[in-house]
Design a protein around this motif. Structure first.
Motif, short mmCIF file in Angstrom:
data_model
loop_
_atom_site.label_atom_id
_atom_site.label_comp_id
_atom_site.label_asym_id
_atom_site.label_seq_id
_atom_site.Cartn_x
_atom_site.Cartn_y
_atom_site.Cartn_z
N CYS A 167 -1.69 -3.47 -5.49
CA CYS A 167 -1.25 -2.25 -4.77
C CYS A 167 -2.57 -1.74 -4.19
CB CYS A 167 -0.34 -1.53 -5.71
SG CYS A 167 -1.37 -0.92 -7.06
N GLU B 77 1.83 7.23 -4.68
CA GLU B 77 0.95 6.51 -5.64
C GLU B 77 1.47 6.32 -7.19
OE1 GLU B 77 -1.71 7.48 -2.21
OE2 GLU B 77 -0.25 8.65 -3.35
N TYR C 181 -4.24 9.69 -9.18
CA TYR C 181 -2.82 9.98 -8.90
C TYR C 181 -1.99 8.49 -9.95
CZ TYR C 181 -2.16 13.48 -5.36
OH TYR C 181 -1.89 14.60 -4.67
N MET C 182 -2.87 7.59 -10.05
CA MET C 182 -2.39 6.37 -10.83
C MET C 182 -3.10 6.02 -12.15
SD MET C 182 -2.82 4.01 -7.30
CE MET C 182 -2.31 2.29 -8.43
N SER D 213 -6.69 7.05 -6.46
CA SER D 213 -6.41 6.46 -7.73
C SER D 213 -6.23 7.65 -8.77
CB SER D 213 -7.54 5.69 -8.04
OG SER D 213 -8.90 6.29 -8.33
N SER E 210 0.85 -1.19 0.13
CA SER E 210 0.01 -0.02 -0.02
C SER E 210 0.66 1.18 0.08
CB SER E 210 -0.85 -0.01 1.25
OG SER E 210 -1.50 1.16 1.19
N ALA E 211 0.10 2.39 -0.27
CA ALA E 211 1.13 3.62 -0.29
C ALA E 211 0.76 4.20 1.20
CB ALA E 211 0.30 4.57 -1.48
N THR F 252 -4.55 2.11 -2.13
CA THR F 252 -4.56 3.34 -1.68
C THR F 252 -6.05 3.69 -1.45
OG1 THR F 252 -3.86 5.63 -1.86
CG2 THR F 252 -4.71 4.44 -3.75
N TYR G 165 -5.82 -3.82 -8.01
CA TYR G 165 -5.92 -2.66 -7.43
C TYR G 165 -6.74 -2.44 -6.24
CZ TYR G 165 -3.63 -0.82 -11.68
OH TYR G 165 -2.72 -1.17 -12.82
#
Length: 646
Positions: free
Chosen positions: A420, A400, A429-430, A427, A371-372, A422, A446
Motif C-alpha cells: 500500500c 490511510e 495516519y497508519m 504514514s 494507493s490512497a 501514500t 509500505y
C-alpha cells in the motif's frame, strides 16, 4: 417460526451452552484477577449461534476456504479463547486457566501466530472492522483467480460501540459498501456501555442510517434471543451487500448485580457474584472452568462439520487449482526479472520503484496493492492488471487508516503479498496498523514517497521530519531508504524474503543512478560506497543524501582530507550487525551522519549528525536542501569542525 436447525427443544441446551461460555469467561478473568468479563458474557448467546453457522476446521486452521472470524474488540479475548477451546483448536483448559499469565497461549488481547485459531492481531479498537473488510476483499480477489467454487467462505466480525466510534471503521465500511462485499457479516454488540458509563455521554448517532448510507444491509436482533439471532445470521448469509447485524445486548448478561453496568467492562466480577450467578442458573457454584459432557459434544460439532466440509472441498479441487494455490502460498522470487537502469542518468526512487513493482507483479500472481488516491504520484499503478475486484490494483481512496489495516488482513489471508502507498508524511495516519503488522510479522510492503524536505513547495505540513526516526524505532519493521534505482532493487530482493513488514521511503526528486549493487551488501544494512586509504572521516548517509555525501567527500579529498562514504539503505539491518562489521565500516574515523530528517538515531554510530532541527518550509526542494545545510559546502564545514580543523 423456527429455522430447521433450531427447534423448541433445542433452546434449553443452547441456554446451557451460552451460560457455560459466560462462566468460563468469568472464571478466566477472575483467575487472572485482570481482564474484561462484560463483553464476553454479553456476547455469549450470539457466539453460541455462530457455532451453528461458522465453517472452520480446527484440525487444519490454515484451510484456505475457512470462514474468517475477527474480534475487533480484543478486550473480548476471554470469549475468543473459550470458543477456540470448545470448537477443538489447540487450546486446552490449562491454557484457559493461564489467561493473561506470562508465557501462556492466552494473552490479554489475542495475537496472531501466538494462539491457534486467532486470525489477526486487532489491537486498537476499530482495526478489526478494517481487518474484516480486508479479509473479505482478499476472498473476492481469490475468487477471481481461483474460482467461486473454490473460494466461497464468509468473513464474520464482532465489534462494539468503541470500534464504531473510531474513525477507521467509517473508512473501512465505506470501502466495503462501495465494493458490495456480500461475504462480510459484522455483528455489532450494541450494549450502549463504554468505560465512562452509558454510550449517550459521547454518542447519539443512528448507526443503522450510517451503514445504510454506506451501502450496507442492516439487520437487527435481540442479542439474547436464539431464534432472533439465528434468523439474522440466515438473512445475512443471503445478502448481496455487506451486512451489519445490530444486536441489542446486556453487558455482563446473567452476572447478578452487575448485568448492564459499566463496572463489569474491565474488572473481575468477584468470586461471590460469580458463585451467586452460577447457583441461580443451576451450575455448581463451587466448580470453576466447568464444561459438561453434553455441552462439549455440541460445540465439537464445529470440528466435525468443518472436517467434512474441507474433505468435500479438497476432493473437488483440480490439479491445476492445487498447483496455483501452492504457488500463491510459496511465490517464486527467482522468476522476477528486475528492470535495467543502466541507461538512466538520474531517476527519482519513487519512479524506479514503480518499475520494480511492475516487474514483481508480472512474476508473482499474488502481488497486489494500491494507493490512497496517490498512485500517479506514488508510481504504484500495476500496468495492464485491471482494478479490484477483477484486477490487482486496489483503490483505497483517501483512507490511510483503513488502507493499513486492510493490508494487514490481506497479508494474513494466506495467498497474497500486498503493498500500500501514500506520501510519507501521511504514514502518521497508519501508525496503529503498522505497529500491529510489526507485532504479527506480517509480510507486506509500505510504499512511502515524497520522503523529505525535497517535497518542496507544499511546505512544512507535507515534509516528513520525524517519521523516519519513528518507523525505525518499531521492532520487526525493516525501513529501506534507497539511494538510487539499483539500491532499490537490492532492497526489494531482501524485503521479499523478510519475515515481517518492510517500508520503502522514496524520493520525489531525481537522484543520480549509481553503479549496480549486490544484494549481499545491502543485506547488512550499510556498506562502504566510497573508500580511501587511511580515511580520517566517514560520511554516513541514506537515500537522497548519499549523492550529496559523495560530492562532499570529493571536495574534502581535494583539500587533502581522506574521506570514506557509507551508504545505509536500512538502519534496522545495520544495527543488527556484529561489532566486527560495524568496525569495518567506520574504523577509527570520525563519523558524520547526513540525513534530511530528525536523524537522532544516528548517534549510535555518529559523532555528529547533520539533520533537521525543526520543520521545513515552502520553497523548491533544492533551495531547501541548501538552506538547511544539505550541501557539499556545509558538509565540508561540519566535517572540518568534527576533525578539529579551523
Amino acid at each position: 417460526m423456527y429455522p430447521p436447525f433450531i427447534q423448541p427443544d433445542d433452546l434449553l441446551m443452547l441456554e446451557k451452552m451460552s451460560n457455560t461460555i459466560r462462566f468460563l469467561c468469568a472464571d478466566m478473568v477472575q483467575s487472572a484477577n485482570s481482564g474484561h468479563p462484560g463483553a464476553p458474557m454479553g456476547l455469549a448467546d450470539i457466539a453460541c449461534i455462530l457455532s451453528l453457522h461458522i465453517n472452520v476446521n480446527p484440525k487444519d486452521p490454515d484451510w484456505i476456504n475457512r470462514d474468517r472470524l475477527v474480534f475487533s474488540g480484543g478486550h473480548a479475548s476471554a470469549l475468543v479463547y473459550s470458543l477456540l477451546h470448545l470448537w477443538g483448536f489447540d487450546l486446552d483448559l490449562e491454557d484457559l486457566k493461564s489467561f493473561r499469565k506470562f508465557g501462556s497461549k492466552t494473552p490479554g488481547h489475542p495475537e496472531f501466530g501466538h494462539t491457534e485459531g486467532v486470525e489477526i492481531t486487532t489491537g486498537p479498537l476499530g482495526q478489526g472492522v478494517a481487518n474484516a473488510v480486508g479479509f473479505a476483499m482478499g476472498a473476492k480477489y481469490a475468487q477471481k483467480i481461483l474460482g467461486k467454487e473454490v473460494i466461497n467462505h464468509k468473513v464474520y466480525c464482532f465489534c462494539g460501540d468503541g470500534d464504531l466510534q473510531e474513525g477507521i471503521s467509517y473508512e473501512a465500511s465505506s470501502i466495503a459498501g462501495h465494493h458490495k462485499l456480500d461475504n462480510l457479516i459484522v455483528i455489532y454488540d450494541s450494549n450502549a456501555i463504554t468505560i465512562e458509563g452509558g454510550l449517550d455521554v459521547a454518542m447519539s448517532e443512528d448507526v443503522s442510517q450510517r451503514f445504510i448510507a454506506q451501502g450496507w444491509k442492516v439487520l437487527k436482533c435481540n442479542g439474547h434471543d436464539f431464534v432472533s439471532i439465528n434468523n439474522a445470521f440466515i438473512d445475512a448469509k443471503k445478502s448481496d451487500k455487506p451486512t451489519i447485524i445490530i444486536a441489542n445486548t446486556r453487558i455482563a448478561k446473567n452476572a447478578i448485580g452487575l448485568e448492564g453496568s459499566h463496572k463489569s467492562h474491565g474488572s473481575p466480577l468477584g468470586e461471590e457474584i460469580i458463585k451467586v450467578s452460577k447457583k441461580a442458573l443451576g451450575f455448581d457454584e463451587n466448580a470453576t472452568f466447568a464444561i459438561s459432557s453434553d455441552v462439549k459434544i455440541r460445540f465439537l460439532n464445529v470440528l466435525e462439520r468443518g472436517e467434512l466440509a474441507q474433505k468435500i472441498w479438497s476432493d473437488e479441487l483440480t490439479e491445476d487449482i492445487k498447483a496455483k494455490i501452492c504457488d500463491l502460498k510459496n511465490p517464486h522470487f527467482a522468476n522476477i526479472s528486475y528492470p535495467d537502469f543502466s541507461s538512466s542518468v538520474s531517476l527519482a526512487t519513487r519512479v524506479s520503484n514503480g518499475k520494480i513493482l511492475n516487474a514483481i507483479s508480472q512474476a508473482l500472481e499474488g502481488f497486489i496493492g494500491g494507493s490512497a488516491d496517490l498512485a500517479p504520484s506514488n508510481n504504484t499503478h500495476l500496468e495492464g492488471e485491471g482494478d479490484f475486484p477483477n484486477g490487482k490494483n486496489l483503490h483505497f481512496g483517501i483512507r490511510e487508516h483503513a488502507m493499513g489495516a486492510i493490508n494487514n488482513a490481506l497479508a494474513n489471508y494466506g495467498l497474497f503479498l500486498p503493498f500500500c502507498a501514500t506520501f510519507f508524511v501521511f504514514s502518521d495516519y497508519m501508525s496503529a496498523s503498522i505497529r500491529v503488522a510489526s507485532i504479527m510479522k506480517a509480510r507486506l510492503f509500505y510504499i512511502f514517497t515524497h520522503d523529505s524536505i525535497g517535497v518542496g513547495e507544499d511546505g512544512a505540513t507535507h515534509q516528513p521530519i520525524e517519521q523516519l526516526t519513528h518507523l525505525r524505532a518499531i521492532p520487526n519493521l525493516c525501513v529501506f531508504r534507497p539511494a538510487d534505482a539499483y539500491e532499490n532493487i537490492a532492497c526489494w530482493q531482501i524485503a521479499l524474503k523478510a519475515n515481517g513488514p518492510s517500508a520503502f521511503i522514496l524520493s520525489r526528486q531525481n537522484l543520480p543512478v549509481l553503479n549496480p549493487i549486490v544484494e549481499a551488501k545491502v543485506a547488512k544494512g550499510g556498506y562502504i560506497l566510497r573508500d580511501t586509504p587511511s580515511a580520517k572521516i566517514t560520511l554516513l548517509a541514506s537515500g537522497s543524501e548519499v549523492h550529496i555525501a559523495l560530492e562532499g567527500a570529493k571536495k574534502l579529498e581535494e583539500e587533502g582530507i581522506r574521506t570514506r562514504v557509507v551508504s545505509v539503505p536500512c538502519y534496522d539491518l545495520l544495527i543488527s550487525q556484529d561489532k566486527e562489521y560495524i568496525s569495518s565500516l567506520f574504523g577509527d574515523t570520525k563519523v558524520l551522519a547526513i540525513e534530511a530528517s530528525r536523524g537522532i538515531e544516528w548517534y549510535i554510530f555518529a559523532d555528529d549528525v547533520l539533520g533537521m532541527e525543526g520543520f521545513g518550509s515552502s520553497a523548491k526542494g533544492d533551495e531547501l536542501f541548501k538552506h538547511y545545510g544539505f550541501s557539499p559546502e556545509n558538509i565540508i564545514i561540519r566535517a572540518k569542525a568534527l576533525l578539529g580543523y579551523s
